[in-house]
Design a protein around this motif. Structure first.
Motif, mmCIF file in Angstrom:
data_model
loop_
_atom_site.group_PDB
_atom_site.id
_atom_site.type_symbol
_atom_site.label_atom_id
_atom_site.label_comp_id
_atom_site.label_asym_id
_atom_site.label_seq_id
_atom_site.Cartn_x
_atom_site.Cartn_y
_atom_site.Cartn_z
ATOM 1 N N ARG A 105 -41.544 108.337 -10.698
ATOM 2 C CA ARG A 105 -40.884 109.635 -10.812
ATOM 3 C C ARG A 105 -41.709 110.685 -11.563
ATOM 4 O O ARG A 105 -41.586 111.887 -11.308
ATOM 5 C CB ARG A 105 -39.538 109.464 -11.526
ATOM 6 C CG ARG A 105 -38.447 108.870 -10.627
ATOM 7 C CD ARG A 105 -38.015 109.917 -9.600
ATOM 8 N NE ARG A 105 -36.875 109.463 -8.833
ATOM 9 C CZ ARG A 105 -36.952 108.951 -7.616
ATOM 10 N NH1 ARG A 105 -38.139 108.808 -7.041
ATOM 11 N NH2 ARG A 105 -35.865 108.599 -6.960
ATOM 12 N N LYS A 174 -34.783 111.980 -4.361
ATOM 13 C CA LYS A 174 -34.512 112.708 -5.608
ATOM 14 C C LYS A 174 -33.271 113.581 -5.493
ATOM 15 O O LYS A 174 -32.672 113.943 -6.504
ATOM 16 C CB LYS A 174 -35.721 113.568 -5.975
ATOM 17 C CG LYS A 174 -36.957 112.773 -6.383
ATOM 18 C CD LYS A 174 -38.071 113.704 -6.834
ATOM 19 C CE LYS A 174 -39.290 112.915 -7.279
ATOM 20 N NZ LYS A 174 -40.393 113.809 -7.710
ATOM 21 N N ASP A 175 -32.905 113.928 -4.239
ATOM 22 C CA ASP A 175 -31.730 114.778 -4.053
ATOM 23 C C ASP A 175 -30.468 114.120 -4.608
ATOM 24 O O ASP A 175 -29.556 114.809 -5.086
ATOM 25 C CB ASP A 175 -31.532 115.094 -2.566
ATOM 26 C CG ASP A 175 -32.695 115.899 -1.996
ATOM 27 O OD1 ASP A 175 -33.406 116.522 -2.814
ATOM 28 O OD2 ASP A 175 -32.890 115.895 -0.771
ATOM 29 N N GLU A 177 -30.252 112.167 -7.245
ATOM 30 C CA GLU A 177 -30.238 112.339 -8.693
ATOM 31 C C GLU A 177 -29.947 113.793 -9.064
ATOM 32 O O GLU A 177 -29.216 114.054 -10.035
ATOM 33 C CB GLU A 177 -31.587 111.902 -9.268
ATOM 34 C CG GLU A 177 -31.933 110.442 -8.975
ATOM 35 C CD GLU A 177 -33.300 110.057 -9.505
ATOM 36 O OE1 GLU A 177 -33.892 110.860 -10.253
ATOM 37 O OE2 GLU A 177 -33.772 108.951 -9.170
ATOM 38 N N GLU A 178 -30.498 114.724 -8.312
ATOM 39 C CA GLU A 178 -30.249 116.135 -8.602
ATOM 40 C C GLU A 178 -28.794 116.503 -8.352
ATOM 41 O O GLU A 178 -28.191 117.279 -9.116
ATOM 42 C CB GLU A 178 -31.175 117.002 -7.755
ATOM 43 C CG GLU A 178 -32.655 116.837 -8.104
ATOM 44 C CD GLU A 178 -33.566 117.596 -7.153
ATOM 45 O OE1 GLU A 178 -33.021 118.168 -6.171
ATOM 46 O OE2 GLU A 178 -34.792 117.603 -7.383
ATOM 47 N N SER A 179 -28.198 115.927 -7.291
ATOM 48 C CA SER A 179 -26.790 116.198 -7.016
ATOM 49 C C SER A 179 -25.901 115.644 -8.118
ATOM 50 O O SER A 179 -24.918 116.284 -8.530
ATOM 51 C CB SER A 179 -26.397 115.579 -5.671
ATOM 52 O OG SER A 179 -27.157 116.130 -4.621
ATOM 53 N N ALA A 181 -26.805 115.226 -11.216
ATOM 54 C CA ALA A 181 -27.004 116.072 -12.398
ATOM 55 C C ALA A 181 -26.194 117.361 -12.296
ATOM 56 O O ALA A 181 -25.632 117.835 -13.289
ATOM 57 C CB ALA A 181 -28.494 116.383 -12.562
ATOM 58 N N ILE A 182 -26.105 117.913 -11.096
ATOM 59 C CA ILE A 182 -25.307 119.130 -10.903
ATOM 60 C C ILE A 182 -23.824 118.853 -11.152
ATOM 61 O O ILE A 182 -23.095 119.687 -11.685
ATOM 62 C CB ILE A 182 -25.531 119.688 -9.482
ATOM 63 C CG1 ILE A 182 -26.984 120.176 -9.347
ATOM 64 C CG2 ILE A 182 -24.550 120.805 -9.172
ATOM 65 C CD1 ILE A 182 -27.342 120.627 -7.951
ATOM 66 N N ARG A 187 -28.624 111.614 -17.931
ATOM 67 C CA ARG A 187 -29.718 110.779 -17.447
ATOM 68 C C ARG A 187 -29.312 109.298 -17.380
ATOM 69 O O ARG A 187 -29.684 108.583 -16.465
ATOM 70 C CB ARG A 187 -30.946 110.950 -18.345
ATOM 71 C CG ARG A 187 -31.618 112.299 -18.209
ATOM 72 C CD ARG A 187 -32.902 112.367 -19.022
ATOM 73 N NE ARG A 187 -33.561 113.647 -18.876
ATOM 74 C CZ ARG A 187 -34.426 113.933 -17.905
ATOM 75 N NH1 ARG A 187 -34.730 113.022 -17.006
ATOM 76 N NH2 ARG A 187 -34.990 115.123 -17.841
#
Length: 284
Positions: A105, A174-175, A177-179, A181-182, A187
């Protein structure tokens, strides 16, 4: 008709070949278990039989009754091996997953060098590391302790585990993980709820490798442990081989007990292991 018969004949031939290979691979295990149940007169008979005429558990009673080393049961050796193997599997899985996540990552300096070193470490013969590791363990005050074995086995299992898990972590978009996080996940939640389930098949596959490495290893266990009660099961197995004779009944009984945990562990996780290996081969 001919086009239908050919594929069917091919499947039959392939199945027959697979059964033959499986029988060839399973025959030593069958003979080991069968011999462990035979009395000594049948083991040393000039006309060997595949199955014991009168099965007996005397060899198992002997090894659990302290016949290998006076006053020490074979169960204590199995417990030592189980403790070392369990600690190696848990620590290697945790450290390898964290390291694989960092390598897959994050972009940092000498990242490629680290990956190459992981491969180079696996090329070093074990025999070449016995003396250097012995000196390190001795100076660290860990000689004649089970943690010394755990540290050594970690060193051998981690490169393979990190390299394999890196492919699984890199294959996770990664999308996701980003979703998460949003949506407000931190973490730790992203790591535990998103990444962990997706890389679980690879984690199981690497755990099997770590378990077998720690369970079957002999050279370092024989070098770093000097107290008889702290021996692991592979070291205790060597005591059956004497200068004049060998207790083959005890060897087969102890070998059966050494084999069963590996077989049970593999049966429990075989589905995830196959899925992990196939996924790693495709995504890696």
């Amino acid at each position: 008709m001919t086009t239908r018969r050919r594929p069917r004949a091919g499947r039959i031939a392939a199945n027959a070949a697979g059964l033959a290979v499986a029988a060839f691979a399973a025959f030593p295990v069958f003979w080991m278990i069968s011999t462990s149940l035979k009395p000594n007169r049948e083991i040393f008979s000039t006309t060997p039989r595949p199955l014991p005429a009168k099965p007996t558990l005397e060899h198992y009673r002997d090894i659990f009754g302290g016949q290998i080393i006076p006053g020490v049961s074979f169960a204590s050796f199995l417990v030592n091996s189980a403790l070392v193997a369990a600690a190696t599997v848990l620590l290697s899985g945790l450290i390898a997953l964290l390291a694989a996540t960092a390598v897959a990552r994050f972009r940092f300096r000498f990242r490629t060098t680290v990956l190459i070193l992981l491969l180079v470490v696996q090329m070093i013969p074990l025999e070449a590391l016995v003396i250097p590791l012995f000196l390190i363990i001795k100076r660290a005050g860990l000689y004649n302790t089970l943690p010394s074995l755990v540290l050594v086995y970690l060193g051998f299992s981690l490169p393979f585990a990190i390299w394999m898990l890196r492919g699984f972590v890199a294959a996770v978009p990664k999308d996701l993980e980003e979703s998460a996080a949003i949506d407000g996940a931190n973490r730790w939640q992203i790591f535990w709820r998103i990444l962990m389930p997706l890389v679980a098949p690879g984690l199981v596959a690497t755990s099997i490798f770590s378990f077998i490495t720690a369970w079957n290893e002999l050279i370092f266990a024989l070098t770093f442990i000097s107290t008889e009660s702290r021996y692991t099961a592979p070291v205790a197995l060597t005591f059956f081989f004497g200068r004049d004779d060998t207790a083959w009944g005890g060897v087969m009984a102890a070998s059966t007990l050494l084999t069963l945990p590996v077989m049970i562990f593999f049966v429990l996780v075989q589905r995830r292991m196959v899925a992990g290996l196939m996924s790693g081969a495709v995504k890696g």
